[in-house]
Design an enzyme around this catalytic site. Sequence first.
Site, PDB file in Angstrom:
ATOM      1  N   LYS A   1       0.884  -1.179   0.000  1.00 41.64           N
ATOM      2  CA  LYS A   1       0.000   0.000   0.000  1.00 41.64           C
ATOM      3  C   LYS A   1       0.912   1.216   0.000  1.00 41.64           C
ATOM      4  O   LYS A   1       1.491   1.584   1.009  1.00 41.64           O
ATOM      5  CB  LYS A   1      -0.874  -0.006   1.266  1.00 41.64           C
ATOM      6  CG  LYS A   1      -2.140   0.760   1.128  1.00 41.64           C
ATOM      7  CD  LYS A   1      -2.260   2.199   1.446  1.00 41.64           C
ATOM      8  CE  LYS A   1      -1.503   3.064   2.297  1.00 41.64           C
ATOM      9  NZ  LYS A   1      -1.590   4.482   1.828  1.00 41.64           N
TER      10      LYS A   1
ATOM     11  N   GLY B   1      -5.154   3.387  -1.178  1.00 42.08           N
ATOM     12  CA  GLY B   1      -6.218   3.775  -0.250  1.00 42.08           C
ATOM     13  C   GLY B   1      -5.606   4.580   0.871  1.00 42.08           C
ATOM     14  O   GLY B   1      -4.389   4.558   1.056  1.00 42.08           O
TER      15      GLY B   1
ATOM     16  N   GLY C   1      -4.188   5.473   4.290  1.00 43.73           N
ATOM     17  CA  GLY C   1      -3.592   4.673   5.360  1.00 43.73           C
ATOM     18  C   GLY C   1      -4.530   4.550   6.550  1.00 43.73           C
ATOM     19  O   GLY C   1      -4.630   3.490   7.175  1.00 43.73           O
TER      20      GLY C   1
ATOM     21  N   VAL D   1      -7.145   1.723   5.552  1.00 43.17           N
ATOM     22  CA  VAL D   1      -6.728   0.332   5.278  1.00 43.17           C
ATOM     23  C   VAL D   1      -5.601  -0.146   6.188  1.00 43.17           C
ATOM     24  O   VAL D   1      -5.296  -1.337   6.224  1.00 43.17           O
ATOM     25  CB  VAL D   1      -6.301   0.153   3.795  1.00 43.17           C
ATOM     26  CG1 VAL D   1      -7.439   0.486   2.853  1.00 43.17           C
ATOM     27  CG2 VAL D   1      -5.076   0.981   3.455  1.00 43.17           C
ATOM     28  N   GLY D   2      -4.998   0.784   6.936  1.00 43.41           N
ATOM     29  CA  GLY D   2      -3.823   0.442   7.751  1.00 43.41           C
ATOM     30  C   GLY D   2      -4.088  -0.626   8.787  1.00 43.41           C
ATOM     31  O   GLY D   2      -3.279  -1.529   8.991  1.00 43.41           O
TER      32      GLY D   2
ATOM     33  N   GLU E   1      10.371   1.854  10.136  1.00 39.09           N
ATOM     34  CA  GLU E   1      11.336   2.932   9.845  1.00 39.09           C
ATOM     35  C   GLU E   1      10.600   4.235  10.126  1.00 39.09           C
ATOM     36  O   GLU E   1       9.740   4.631   9.346  1.00 39.09           O
ATOM     37  CB  GLU E   1      11.740   2.898   8.362  1.00 39.09           C
ATOM     38  CG  GLU E   1      12.684   1.806   7.969  1.00 39.09           C
ATOM     39  CD  GLU E   1      14.064   1.996   8.562  1.00 39.09           C
ATOM     40  OE1 GLU E   1      14.420   3.133   8.937  1.00 39.09           O
ATOM     41  OE2 GLU E   1      14.781   0.990   8.670  1.00 39.09           O
TER      42      GLU E   1
ATOM     43  N   CYS F   1      13.909  11.550   6.668  1.00 42.68           N
ATOM     44  CA  CYS F   1      13.815  11.101   8.069  1.00 42.68           C
ATOM     45  C   CYS F   1      15.159  11.197   8.785  1.00 42.68           C
ATOM     46  O   CYS F   1      15.211  11.454   9.985  1.00 42.68           O
ATOM     47  CB  CYS F   1      13.272   9.687   8.125  1.00 42.68           C
ATOM     48  SG  CYS F   1      14.136   8.579   7.015  1.00 42.68           S
TER      49      CYS F   1
ATOM     50  N   GLU G   1      10.185  16.340  15.507  1.00 48.75           N
ATOM     51  CA  GLU G   1      10.581  16.293  14.097  1.00 48.75           C
ATOM     52  C   GLU G   1       9.714  17.277  13.308  1.00 48.75           C
ATOM     53  O   GLU G   1       8.490  17.233  13.386  1.00 48.75           O
ATOM     54  CB  GLU G   1      10.376  14.876  13.553  1.00 48.75           C
ATOM     55  CG  GLU G   1      10.903  14.736  12.151  1.00 48.75           C
ATOM     56  CD  GLU G   1      10.650  13.358  11.575  1.00 48.75           C
ATOM     57  OE1 GLU G   1       9.561  12.817  11.777  1.00 48.75           O
ATOM     58  OE2 GLU G   1      11.564  12.831  10.913  1.00 48.75           O
TER      59      GLU G   1
HETATM   60  P1  NAP Z   1       2.188   9.389   8.212  1.00 45.44           P
HETATM   61  O1  NAP Z   1       0.824   9.833   8.557  1.00 45.44           O
HETATM   62  O2  NAP Z   1       2.851   8.388   9.059  1.00 45.44           O
HETATM   63  O3  NAP Z   1       2.136   8.877   6.718  1.00 45.44           O
HETATM   64  C1  NAP Z   1       3.166   8.101   6.190  1.00 45.44           C
HETATM   65  C2  NAP Z   1       2.541   6.952   5.464  1.00 45.44           C
HETATM   66  O4  NAP Z   1       1.748   6.155   6.361  1.00 45.44           O
HETATM   67  C3  NAP Z   1       1.612   7.413   4.359  1.00 45.44           C
HETATM   68  O5  NAP Z   1       1.899   6.672   3.219  1.00 45.44           O
HETATM   69  C4  NAP Z   1       0.222   7.114   4.911  1.00 45.44           C
HETATM   70  O6  NAP Z   1      -0.698   6.697   3.937  1.00 45.44           O
HETATM   71  C5  NAP Z   1       0.447   5.963   5.843  1.00 45.44           C
HETATM   72  N1  NAP Z   1      -0.518   5.931   6.932  1.00 45.44           N
HETATM   73  C6  NAP Z   1      -1.197   6.952   7.503  1.00 45.44           C
HETATM   74  N2  NAP Z   1      -1.986   6.507   8.492  1.00 45.44           N
HETATM   75  C7  NAP Z   1      -1.812   5.169   8.538  1.00 45.44           C
HETATM   76  C8  NAP Z   1      -2.339   4.122   9.338  1.00 45.44           C
HETATM   77  N3  NAP Z   1      -3.198   4.359  10.327  1.00 45.44           N
HETATM   78  N4  NAP Z   1      -1.909   2.867   9.094  1.00 45.44           N
HETATM   79  C9  NAP Z   1      -1.038   2.605   8.121  1.00 45.44           C
HETATM   80  N5  NAP Z   1      -0.517   3.543   7.327  1.00 45.44           N
HETATM   81  C10 NAP Z   1      -0.887   4.802   7.538  1.00 45.44           C
HETATM   82  O7  NAP Z   1       3.121  10.639   8.094  1.00 45.44           O
HETATM   83  P2  NAP Z   1       2.807  12.033   7.392  1.00 45.44           P
HETATM   84  O8  NAP Z   1       1.753  12.762   8.167  1.00 45.44           O
HETATM   85  O9  NAP Z   1       2.621  11.859   5.940  1.00 45.44           O
HETATM   86  O10 NAP Z   1       4.177  12.750   7.644  1.00 45.44           O
HETATM   87  C11 NAP Z   1       4.384  13.249   8.919  1.00 45.44           C
HETATM   88  C12 NAP Z   1       5.502  12.574   9.610  1.00 45.44           C
HETATM   89  O11 NAP Z   1       5.821  11.281   9.048  1.00 45.44           O
HETATM   90  C13 NAP Z   1       6.802  13.314   9.479  1.00 45.44           C
HETATM   91  O12 NAP Z   1       6.874  14.365  10.380  1.00 45.44           O
HETATM   92  C14 NAP Z   1       7.773  12.213   9.788  1.00 45.44           C
HETATM   93  O13 NAP Z   1       7.807  11.996  11.165  1.00 45.44           O
HETATM   94  C15 NAP Z   1       7.190  10.985   9.271  1.00 45.44           C
HETATM   95  N6  NAP Z   1       7.768  10.447   8.067  1.00 45.44           N
HETATM   96  C16 NAP Z   1       8.886   9.690   8.177  1.00 45.44           C
HETATM   97  C17 NAP Z   1       9.420   9.124   7.062  1.00 45.44           C
HETATM   98  C18 NAP Z   1      10.637   8.267   7.102  1.00 45.44           C
HETATM   99  O14 NAP Z   1      11.201   8.006   6.058  1.00 45.44           O
HETATM  100  N7  NAP Z   1      11.054   7.751   8.249  1.00 45.44           N
HETATM  101  C19 NAP Z   1       8.802   9.343   5.835  1.00 45.44           C
HETATM  102  C20 NAP Z   1       7.654  10.121   5.756  1.00 45.44           C
HETATM  103  C21 NAP Z   1       7.126  10.648   6.899  1.00 45.44           C
HETATM  104  P3  NAP Z   1      -1.631   7.749   3.213  1.00 45.44           P
HETATM  105  O15 NAP Z   1      -0.743   8.452   2.269  1.00 45.44           O
HETATM  106  O16 NAP Z   1      -2.660   6.928   2.540  1.00 45.44           O
HETATM  107  O17 NAP Z   1      -2.204   8.636   4.281  1.00 45.44           O
END
Ligand code: NAP
Length: 468
Positions: A169, A200, A202, A205-206, A244, A278, A375
Amino acid sequence: MNFEQIYVGGKWINPSSSTLMDVINPSTEEVYLTIPRSSPEDVDAAIQAAFDAKELWKNTPLDERITLLSKALQYMEENQQDLALAISREMGSPISSALKVQVQGPLRNFGNYLALAEETPFVEEHQGYLLYRDPVGVVSCMTPWNYPLNQVIQKVIPALVTGNTVVLKPSSESPSPAFYLAEAFHQANLPAGVFNMITGKGSDVGEQLSSDPRIDMVSFTGSTKVGKEIQHHAAETIKKVALELGGKSPAILLDGGDVDLAVKRVMNSCFYNSGQTCSAFTRFFVPAHLEQEVIDKIKESISHYQTGDPEKEDTKLGPLVSKGRYDSVKEYIESGIEEGAELVLGEIPQAEKGFFVEPCVFTKVTSDMKIAKEEIFGPVLSLFTYDDLDEVIEEANATPYGLSGAVFGEKKEAIALAEKIETGNVHINENTSVFQAPFGGYKQSGIGRESGRHGLLEFTEIKAVFTG
Ligand code: NAP
Ligand code: MG
């Protein structure tokens, strides 16, 4: 390729729900693509397909798996220009570096995993026992948007080559790389069900992808907040979990270290990809008597970080990925000012169109401020000064994160300091990551490792057979 279909059981199919989601170009704020918002039935079908293909793929000889995956790599290589453009339009990566960083680097990793698998002994003879590295089974992979192809490759390729079946996903912000990869596996005639891709939200579907009993392992990259939810859902059936997550990585300049090099590497790390990395070095610790010199050098070099239209050749920083990220980064910059830090470079973002944020540098940052602890995931650097090294180690380690770090100074002294930093990686002077080395975090930056042999074997179970 039809971006309004999902890939399940070896076929592109229409999802059961006709609800679509918009993928927005963050420079223009216009819709770039529409993709399916999969229903629980679609997710269920993808999990069942992966479950049904488990035995067949596990029993497919390694060399056959490698041959099939190599064909898929070839398709990806043939489409690299289109991939770079799609990534640039979806998440704002400047076209000047998207091909090299967002596509060619990840495809090199794809090939590296295949080569590594070829030379890895999956059965080892030990005194009195045989040690097997078996596939874990069905792996669900959920990935973010900041390096959208790399994060998919880092999971899907080691999982498949070691004999697991996969449900992917991808991020809803930057899904194109996953569509290209699904098509690559389709063209390579990967057996039906070995790889499945659904799109979808997250948040919809998460839970299903981290709790379904047919899934044996969950591999997630994203925020620490979502990582915790995933681990919680996976706990009921004791799944293997690889995470990660975020970071707040320190870079430390030692007295006598190369100031120019430190400034260059910290700025690259913190500002590249508009700060959406990250492992970015976002906290820069410098000896107090060098603070002004460091600020002057940062100001002198800032012209190398031109922010603007990602499709212009001289742009180095594109927009942030979304309105949500833009608002969040803006709030952090405002909070830094309110809490008494000094903004010596940059300003509160006020983009009229597109989610653009110019690089910002704060001085007079204290460890109790939000910008020092949390962060930000935008191009915002905090500068700290120190007089005594013990104090700097304590501060460097004083966040819940532990992903990466850097030390600039005489090599022996720098290594001695690196040994005290609680992070999964530490870079010394100009030295940067190599594929053979593992990548991942201590503390709340994650569980497990990606890259190299550790990344490959993450997707295996260990079995000992006592032979006497
Ligand atoms: P996020 O909400 O964690 O989203 C990252 C990914 O997780 C997206 O592809 C999202 O899918 C998915 N996701 C969201 N809710 C989920 C759930 N309940 N179960 C499973 N998957 C789910 O992060 P963000 O709001 O986009 O970014 C904010 C923070 O994410 C940043 O401040 C940073 O901390 C962190 N981040 C870290 C990395 C890394 O490489 N370590 C990369 C990106 C972000 P959808 O796109 O469908 O919502
Ligand atoms: Mg977008």
